[in-house]
Design a protein around this motif. Structure first.
Motif, mmCIF file in Angstrom:
data_model
loop_
_atom_site.group_PDB
_atom_site.id
_atom_site.type_symbol
_atom_site.label_atom_id
_atom_site.label_comp_id
_atom_site.label_asym_id
_atom_site.label_seq_id
_atom_site.Cartn_x
_atom_site.Cartn_y
_atom_site.Cartn_z
ATOM 1 N N VAL A 107 29.287 43.875 33.424
ATOM 2 C CA VAL A 107 30.026 42.986 32.571
ATOM 3 C C VAL A 107 31.358 43.445 32.287
ATOM 4 N N LEU A 108 31.286 44.537 31.661
ATOM 5 C CA LEU A 108 32.820 45.114 31.078
ATOM 6 C C LEU A 108 33.436 45.447 32.299
ATOM 7 N N GLY A 109 32.914 46.171 33.321
ATOM 8 C CA GLY A 109 33.399 46.796 34.355
ATOM 9 C C GLY A 109 34.197 45.777 35.330
ATOM 10 N N SER A 110 33.594 44.778 35.528
ATOM 11 C CA SER A 110 34.260 43.589 36.336
ATOM 12 C C SER A 110 35.379 42.911 35.558
ATOM 13 N N ILE A 111 35.261 42.799 34.291
ATOM 14 C CA ILE A 111 36.528 42.330 33.377
ATOM 15 C C ILE A 111 37.555 43.287 33.678
ATOM 16 N N LEU A 112 37.446 44.320 33.301
ATOM 17 C CA LEU A 112 38.417 45.429 33.056
ATOM 18 C C LEU A 112 39.111 45.552 34.385
ATOM 19 N N ALA A 113 38.199 45.606 35.759
ATOM 20 C CA ALA A 113 38.824 45.841 36.962
ATOM 21 C C ALA A 113 39.288 44.722 37.474
#
Length: 448
Positions: free
Chosen positions: A247-253
């Protein structure tokens, strides 16, 4: 009375009525409509009782809130959190981390803080985290002979991390109000959240090292084999960590928006609950009901606050406060300290949602004058709002814990236990003042 004086009266009346216990969202709507009717009636020269621009403003604000794409992420993140909460994932996580860190001083408290941080990342709901960990970790620490004040402070402080650590609901609300990118805001809040959780853990380790009787080590006969420990970590920590990282990785990426990532996270939470065989129809209904109730509260708070703020500004309230602050000829640091002190004291009688939606917009127009990055201000506010849950006598996290712990611990013991963590939060704010790159480096590195 002049219009600006009436605006200040409007603000004072609102605080007084809220302290009497009236529902905040409907109080905002009622006061916005009432004072707005007076404000617009003078210009409109009404011929009919319902011919007033305040009604058009209220309808327009309602439509704007309900169609706000940023706020779509709120119910999805809430649903993910409620599903994870009811999937019995957290208890597996707590006990597996506690066993894996058994050689660290205060291992059970460290495990509680780590679980709170991970669970807060999955839910962002302070009451849910404190309540669940109060039912799960607090009795376990009491049974292991932990000091009551240390154990209660760990639960209360760890439970508030959900305000700061992404994907925080509070950060989404602030992003919608301040008109900043929620993705950049998440990146800005990531390091401060990890820093604060690490400082909590370091404090526990130091206390347990100096005085081992506060946090006794587990007995060797109670420790299972290495294979069992690895299996428990693999089946509890890894799945939830992968979900949060996705979840966080897809947002920050930049692969997904917060709303899209929240949708994937909700689906992932349902899959995890199914794999753990804890996804029942009753639990699913309860999660949906709680999501709908909390989302409706947030949306109506937005409608009421935008109507209230529009009328307050139209009457000259914002201009009056802005003129008063600018007349003091403050520097940026002085302005930040005064703003954070006001938010700190407002945190005693009010919840974070009211502070963010009603009072923070008063300071936002002044950020450009003092050359303050709204991302920095938002993370500072998020860090500051944790003090509202930890400051007696209105420390809500203490009451959440007392509600589930019952007679096991006295309220005064909980208050004493959370005071060191309150000092740590204030120290973390000081570090952010001195080293603003703690907040600003990651969003600049990722997005330029």
């Amino acid at each position: 009375m002049t219009d600006p004086q009436i605006a200040i009266l409007m603000l004072v009346l609102f605080i007084g009525i809220v302290l009497l216990g009236f529902p905040i969202a409907f109080t905002l709507i009622a006061m916005g409509l009432g004072f707005g009717y007076y404000a617009y009636a003078k210009e409109d020269q009404l011929e009919h009782i319902f011919q007033n621009n305040i009604f058009d403003l209220f309808v327009s604000n309602t439509f704007s809130v309900m169609s706000n794409e940023v706020l779509v992420a709120v119910p999805l993140f809430l649903f993910m959190g409620y599903v994870v909460e009811r999937a019995n994932i957290v208890n597996r996580l707590f006990f597996s981390i506690q066993i894996a860190t058994r050689h660290v001083p205060g291992s059970m408290a460290i495990a509680a803080l780590a679980t709170c941080a991970i669970f807060a990342t999955a839910t962002g709901i302070v009451g849910a985290v404190v309540t669940l960990m109060g039912l799960l970790a607090f009795p376990a620490m009491m049974k292991a002979g932990y000091d009551k004040k240390l154990a209660s402070g760990v639960i209360c402080a760890g439970g508030t991390l959900g305000i700061l650590i992404p994907p925080s609901i509070m950060l989404i609300v602030y992003a919608a109000i301040a008109q900043v990118s929620p993705v950049r805001l998440y990146a800005a809040a990531l390091f401060p959240g990890i820093m604060l959780a690490s400082m909590y853990m370091m404090y526990v380790v130091v206390r347990a090292t100096i005085n081992p009787s506060l946090a006794p080590k587990p007995k060797e006969e109670d420790v299972p084999s290495i294979g069992i420990i690895l299996w428990q970590l693999l089946t509890s920590f890894v799945p939830l960590f992968v979900l949060i990282l996705g979840v966080l990785g897809s947002i920050l990426a930049g692969v997904a928006t917060p709303a899209e990532a929240a949708g994937v996270g909700s689906l992932g939470g349902l899959i995890l609950a199914g794999l753990y065989r804890s996804l029942s129809w009753e639990r699913l209904k309860e999660a949906v009901y709680l999501t709908a109730r909390t989302s409706a509260m947030v949306c109506w708070l937005f409608v009421g606050s935008w109507t209230f703020a529009s009328v307050f500004s139209y009457l000259g309230g914002h201009a009056l406060i802005e003129h008063w602050i600018l007349s003091m000829d403050l520097g940026p640091i002085q302005f930040l300290i005064i703003a954070q002190l006001i938010i700190f004291f407002l945190g005693w009688p009010l919840e974070w949602s009211e502070i963010i939606i009603i009072f923070v917009p008063i300071f936002l127009p002044l950020l450009q004058h003092y050359n303050i990055d709204p991302l920095f201000f938002g993370v500072l506010v998020a860090l500051n709002l944790q003090t509202s849950f930890l400051t007696p006598p209105m420390a809500m996290s203490a009451y959440y814990l007392k509600g589930v712990a019952g007679k096991t611990v006295e309220l005064i013991e909980i208050f004493k236990g959370i005071m060191p963590y309150l000092v740590i939060v204030i120290f973390a704010m000081f570090l952010m003042y001195v080293f603003p790159q703690i907040v600003l480096w990651l969003p600049k590195y990722l997005f330029g």
